[in-house]
Design a protein around this motif. Structure first.
Motif, short mmCIF file in Angstrom:
data_model
loop_
_atom_site.label_atom_id
_atom_site.label_comp_id
_atom_site.label_asym_id
_atom_site.label_seq_id
_atom_site.Cartn_x
_atom_site.Cartn_y
_atom_site.Cartn_z
N GLY A 95 24.07 -16.22 17.74
CA GLY A 95 22.80 -15.88 17.10
C GLY A 95 22.25 -17.01 16.26
O GLY A 95 21.04 -17.27 16.26
N ARG A 96 23.12 -17.72 15.56
CA ARG A 96 22.68 -18.82 14.71
C ARG A 96 22.36 -20.07 15.51
O ARG A 96 21.74 -21.00 14.98
CB ARG A 96 23.73 -19.12 13.64
CG ARG A 96 23.90 -18.01 12.63
CD ARG A 96 24.65 -18.48 11.40
NE ARG A 96 23.89 -19.50 10.71
CZ ARG A 96 24.37 -20.71 10.41
NH1 ARG A 96 25.59 -21.04 10.74
NH2 ARG A 96 23.63 -21.58 9.77
N LEU A 97 22.81 -20.13 16.76
CA LEU A 97 22.44 -21.26 17.61
C LEU A 97 20.93 -21.38 17.73
O LEU A 97 20.38 -22.48 17.86
CB LEU A 97 23.08 -21.10 18.99
CG LEU A 97 22.82 -22.21 20.02
CD1 LEU A 97 23.32 -23.56 19.50
CD2 LEU A 97 23.48 -21.86 21.35
N ALA A 98 20.25 -20.24 17.66
CA ALA A 98 18.79 -20.26 17.70
C ALA A 98 18.21 -21.06 16.54
O ALA A 98 17.15 -21.70 16.66
CB ALA A 98 18.24 -18.83 17.67
N GLY A 99 18.91 -21.08 15.40
CA GLY A 99 18.45 -21.87 14.27
C GLY A 99 18.53 -23.36 14.52
O GLY A 99 17.77 -24.13 13.91
N GLY A 100 19.44 -23.79 15.38
CA GLY A 100 19.50 -25.19 15.75
C GLY A 100 18.56 -25.54 16.88
O GLY A 100 18.23 -26.72 17.08
N MET A 101 18.12 -24.53 17.63
CA MET A 101 17.23 -24.75 18.76
C MET A 101 15.76 -24.67 18.38
O MET A 101 14.94 -25.46 18.86
CB MET A 101 17.52 -23.72 19.86
CG MET A 101 18.91 -23.81 20.46
SD MET A 101 19.28 -22.42 21.58
CE MET A 101 18.10 -22.74 22.91
N ALA A 157 15.93 -9.56 14.08
CA ALA A 157 16.12 -10.24 15.37
C ALA A 157 15.01 -9.90 16.35
O ALA A 157 14.50 -10.77 17.08
CB ALA A 157 17.48 -9.87 15.96
N LEU A 158 14.63 -8.63 16.41
CA LEU A 158 13.56 -8.22 17.33
C LEU A 158 12.24 -8.89 16.97
O LEU A 158 11.51 -9.37 17.85
CB LEU A 158 13.42 -6.70 17.32
CG LEU A 158 14.55 -5.92 18.01
CD1 LEU A 158 14.42 -4.43 17.71
CD2 LEU A 158 14.54 -6.17 19.51
N LEU A 159 11.93 -8.93 15.68
CA LEU A 159 10.68 -9.56 15.25
C LEU A 159 10.73 -11.07 15.49
O LEU A 159 9.76 -11.65 15.99
CB LEU A 159 10.45 -9.26 13.77
CG LEU A 159 9.18 -9.85 13.14
CD1 LEU A 159 7.94 -9.38 13.89
CD2 LEU A 159 9.09 -9.49 11.66
N ALA A 213 11.68 -19.56 25.02
CA ALA A 213 12.16 -18.28 25.53
C ALA A 213 13.68 -18.20 25.45
O ALA A 213 14.25 -17.16 25.08
CB ALA A 213 11.68 -18.08 26.97
N ALA A 214 14.35 -19.29 25.79
CA ALA A 214 15.81 -19.32 25.70
C ALA A 214 16.27 -19.18 24.25
O ALA A 214 17.26 -18.49 23.96
CB ALA A 214 16.34 -20.62 26.29
N THR A 215 15.55 -19.81 23.34
CA THR A 215 15.87 -19.68 21.92
C THR A 215 15.77 -18.23 21.47
O THR A 215 16.65 -17.71 20.76
CB THR A 215 14.92 -20.55 21.07
OG1 THR A 215 15.03 -21.91 21.49
CG2 THR A 215 15.26 -20.45 19.60
N GLY A 269 19.08 -15.98 20.27
CA GLY A 269 19.12 -15.37 18.94
C GLY A 269 19.26 -13.87 18.99
O GLY A 269 20.04 -13.28 18.24
N LEU A 270 18.53 -13.24 19.89
CA LEU A 270 18.60 -11.78 20.00
C LEU A 270 19.96 -11.33 20.53
O LEU A 270 20.54 -10.36 20.03
CB LEU A 270 17.48 -11.27 20.91
CG LEU A 270 17.39 -9.75 21.11
CD1 LEU A 270 17.21 -9.05 19.78
CD2 LEU A 270 16.26 -9.41 22.07
#
Length: 418
Positions: free
Chosen positions: A34-40, A94-96, A184-186, A190-191
């Motif tokens: 989930g936190r990988l989205a913060g790096g992406m 996460a949804l938002l 979209a992948a990000t 995260g979700l």
């Protein structure tokens, strides 16, 4: 029980034992995903902006606003978790967050810069507080303090890897497909990670410890020692932010673009290795002494940069402060737990995260202005580390001369009240 049996050393804690404990691998893996989205997200936002407006300045502004909004909103989400539990807060955020990242390439070009800015800022505000949530779960998932010590070291040490893998993944997706696909992948990553955590039984069952009417003034979160700890951590973040800009300056100075990514990667690798070493055993001394010693070592590790080393030497040199970063942050979490009144731990952890993030933003900003001055740029990480150590030495958070403070005492290898 015989005297020999009672004096036998406790079995050694291994990472395998920690990861094999119920729910640990799921919670840690879900949080990291989930936190990988913060790096992406910051990189994906910049790349998307370049394809729509062609302005790297505007892309950088959007990326900075996303990071700032994400950091500033952490304590609010921590407070909400302390009141309503983790599941509802994580899932709503996460949804938002994912919906807004998906909406950016659809609505952004039609609404102009104002709408794109509004979407990015709101997305930043809605990033799930997974890191603070995970730290709040460890005591219930791992009642053994030694297991928690190892889990916290592993958890903290792997955080830096997210900011190596994330940008690389975005760059690969944007190159092979488009920045829209990267966004979209990000959103999906995260979700997915948040769903894994929020649906886990420990997260669904978690509730903060009820506040006690006997706590009196201790129910206030902003105790002087806790504030001093958070102020000191801005210096740690400042060093990290300054490093990232110094790496870019080194790349330009030596004409090697790869240095801008290689130096932060070496620092993060040191952090990961430091976590592995720190988590494999219980270390002597109280947590306060470990915090002070690791902060001093973190400062010492930056000093070789003052000699303005060449690219290869610098890459090796930054591994040392990276190794002690994990120890500083892990001890800071244990100290925060000991100084925080019951029922406020998630919020306190969120303030800790915000403190480091605020310092990182300040370090990035100042280093950007001094990037043309080689010595000043190289000295900034050490300056941030020196500030952190000075505050810690003055305040000594967690240290009470009589051993009886208004908060929980800090003991070696423990993060629970004695």
């Amino acid at each position: 029980m015989s005297l020999t049996a009672s004096m036998a050393p406790a079995p050694r804690i291994t990472f395998g034992a920690v990861l094999g404990s119920p729910h640990v691998a799921r919670l840690l893996g879900g949080t990291l995903t989930g936190r990988l989205a913060g790096g992406m997200a910051p990189v994906a936002i910049v790349l998307w902006t370049l394809t729509t407006s062609g302005s790297i300045a505007f892309g950088g502004l959007l990326s900075a606003l996303y990071g700032l909004a994400s950091g500033l909103s952490q304590p609010v989400k921590g407070r909400l978790m302390d009141r309503y539990g983790q599941t509802a807060v994580h899932l709503t955020a996460a949804l938002l967050h994912s919906s807004l990242l998906l909406a950016l390439p659809v609505a952004g070009p039609h609404g102009g810069p104002a709408l794109a800015t509004a979407i990015v800022v709101t997305a930043g505000l809605s990033t799930p507080a997974l890191e603070a949530g995970l730290r709040a779960l460890w005591p219930s998932v791992l009642p053994d303090a030694r297991l928690r010590h190892t889990a916290l070291a592993l958890d903290t040490g792997t955080q830096g890897l997210l900011y190596i893998v994330g940008p690389l993944l975005v760059a690969a997706l944007a190159s092979a497909h488009s920045p829209t696909v990267a966004l979209a992948a990000t959103a999906a990553v995260g979700l997915a990670g948040t769903l894994v955590v929020a649906s886990a039984p420990p997260s669904r069952r978690w509730r903060p410890a009820p506040t006690s009417t006997d706590d009196g003034p201790a129910r206030r979160l902003a105790s002087p020692q806790l504030v001093a700890l958070f102020v000191s951590l801005t210096g740690i973040g400042f060093a990290i932010g300054a490093l990232n800009v110094w790496a870019v300056a080194m790349a330009e100075q030596h004409g090697r673009d790869m240095l801008s990514g290689l130096l932060p990667a070496a620092f993060s690798t040191g952090s990961f290795l430091g976590g592995l070493v720190y988590g494999r055993r219980a270390w002597p001394g109280s947590t306060t002494r470990q915090l002070l010693a690791s902060a001093a070592a973190f400062l010492t590790g930056w000093l070789p940069l003052l000699a303005l080393p060449g690219p290869y030497t610098a890459t090796i040199a930054v591994i040392l402060p990276g190794a002690f970063l994990t120890v500083v942050v892990a001890c800071a979490y244990v100290t925060t737990d000991a100084l925080t009144p019951t029922g406020r731990t998630s919020e306190a952890y969120a303030w800790l995260i915000l403190s480091i993030g605020t310092g990182q933003a300040a370090g990035t900003a100042l280093a950007g202005r001094l990037a043309d001055h080689a010595l000043a740029s190289a000295a900034l990480p050490a300056a941030g580390a020196a500030f952190a150590l000075a505050i810690l030495l003055l305040a000594r958070p967690g240290h009470t001369p009589t051993g009886r403070g208004q908060h929980r005492r800090l003991q070696p290898g423990r993060s629970t009240p004695t």
